[in-house]
Design an enzyme around this catalytic site. Sequence first.
Site, PDB file in Angstrom:
ATOM      1  N   ASP A  20       0.845  -1.185   0.000  1.00 32.61           N
ATOM      2  CA  ASP A  20       0.000   0.000   0.000  1.00 32.61           C
ATOM      3  C   ASP A  20       0.884   1.239   0.000  1.00 32.61           C
ATOM      4  O   ASP A  20       1.764   1.375   0.847  1.00 32.61           O
ATOM      5  CB  ASP A  20      -0.865  -0.015   1.273  1.00 32.61           C
ATOM      6  CG  ASP A  20      -2.283   0.452   1.027  1.00 32.61           C
ATOM      7  OD1 ASP A  20      -2.439   1.563   0.488  1.00 32.61           O
ATOM      8  OD2 ASP A  20      -3.214  -0.285   1.387  1.00 32.61           O
ATOM      9  N   GLU A  41      -6.724   3.551  -5.906  1.00 27.59           N
ATOM     10  CA  GLU A  41      -8.023   3.721  -5.242  1.00 27.59           C
ATOM     11  C   GLU A  41      -8.639   4.986  -5.822  1.00 27.59           C
ATOM     12  O   GLU A  41      -8.223   6.095  -5.485  1.00 27.59           O
ATOM     13  CB  GLU A  41      -7.846   3.868  -3.718  1.00 27.59           C
ATOM     14  CG  GLU A  41      -9.182   3.915  -3.009  1.00 27.59           C
ATOM     15  CD  GLU A  41      -9.127   4.478  -1.587  1.00 27.59           C
ATOM     16  OE1 GLU A  41     -10.063   4.222  -0.828  1.00 27.59           O
ATOM     17  OE2 GLU A  41      -8.163   5.192  -1.240  1.00 27.59           O
TER      18      GLU A  41
END
Length: 518
Positions: free
Chosen positions: A103, A263
């Site tokens: 991430d 995202e």
Amino acid sequence: MRETWWREGVFYQIYPRSFQDSNGDGVGDLAGITARLDHLNDGTPRSLGIDAIWLSPFYRSPMADFGYDVSDYTDVDPTFGSLGDFDRLLAEAHRRGIRIIVDLVPGHTSDRHPWFQAARSSRSDPKRDFYVWADARREGRPPNNWRAVFRRVGSAWTLDEGTGQYYLHHFLPEQPDLNWRNEKVREAIDDVMRFWLDRGVDGFRVDVASGLIRDERLRDNPRIQVRGWPGRRNWDLDEVHDIHRRWRKLLDSYDGDRMAVGEIGVRNLRRHVRYYGNDDELQLSFNFHFLEQPWIAERFRAVVEEWERLLPEHAWPDYTLSNHDRRRAASRYGPERAGVAAVMLMTLRGTPFIYYGEEIGMTDVTIPPERVVDIDGRDPERTPMQWDTSRNAGFTTGQPWLPMGDFGRTNVAAQRDDPASLFSLYRRILRLRKSSPALRRGSYRTVPGPRGVFAYAREVEGESVLVALNFTKDSQHVSFETGPGRVLLSTDHARDGEDADLQRVALRPDEALLLRAR
Ligand code: GLC
């Protein structure tokens, strides 16, 4: 389209706090994940059979947002272990043919990050411009009307008493936004990416990738806003695409098909599709519409058809039903639908992302008020993985950081040897997917069906797989084409291999079928 691991493979998201604890502190860690890799893929049909892991943040963090508030991008938080533990995890995963993406949280740091500590030390500090500062509009009023994403936070601005200016934060006040108009910030995050790419990671999931750039003049948002996300002047600005192109170049400068999935918090798919650029932005981009659909076949079909229509030739879709920010799919739809949901996710054209525990049908856990830890109500979908019926489901020997779910009923060990279990269905469908070019990279074509049935064909030269998903509690019939066929897979394993008349395929309530002409 060139064959690539991230197009043909299946991803599995691990929330490191909740997968496996190895040291008894009640919080999952990297060594714990390494110890559980065989569950994910040990090369045999006993394991799930995924191809890649997305690891939610494990960097140094004060944990105000459980790791999404990073105070050191290039070190592991002691809660999760050490860089050595990370290297071991990566090596063990690669040895099993599992890729790992990590991430990347470029939108904001922790307020404890040395950059912010310096920035707030004085208005003339060289790091001041790493963040977004502005004067009060009027005495005691924030610079504009922008709101944080977390409802309970309210204004996206917090006054820094020391220097008398407000700083911007689209999440917690402990997560000051980086100033992406500053070239030095871009370079600093390039360095972070290089650090992990050099260590051997296969790519990134990029947090809040459609934010980053805000209106330069900090103008108010219009009063009428799209529900759920802030309005136009602080989200999805055209200039954000420059950053994505920069990242793509950086990824492409490495060998080994490194990739990133963004995202993208943009509801309108016509705007969303722009994040695929000219095959010069991030390779994948999360389509979150499945997380918001009620259990209605026509709704899912509409999302897929619109996405298929909008995507340019070079772009590859992906789908997901759950993540660490949303209610779990089994809770939204009911456990009896988890099988149909799984078959849909694994057979559409696109890369599937499974959220840990989804493979055994874990549901949201009710959290008693005194154990709530997340500001935004996301604890229920983040509870520890349920491995077996031993103490704390085999997750920890200590006190788990969140309450455990109903592991007596739902756990990996019990489902492993039960051919009728959801875990067995996942294993069968992943294996089938692996052996079928049509499922991995074939085209998508909707097949007309009765109300409540979502049916489609996946086709490559020489292979065609038919999929029929019954979203209803009634028996249904679908008609594909003339001729005899065979059931490749059913949510009811006893039907696998049955003969079928493709003119009139019978579907039981809550059943998903994969078929092939004979
Ligand atoms: C993303 C993450 C979420 C986090 C937020 C702030 O939306 O998925 O968990 O709280 O960004 O980093």
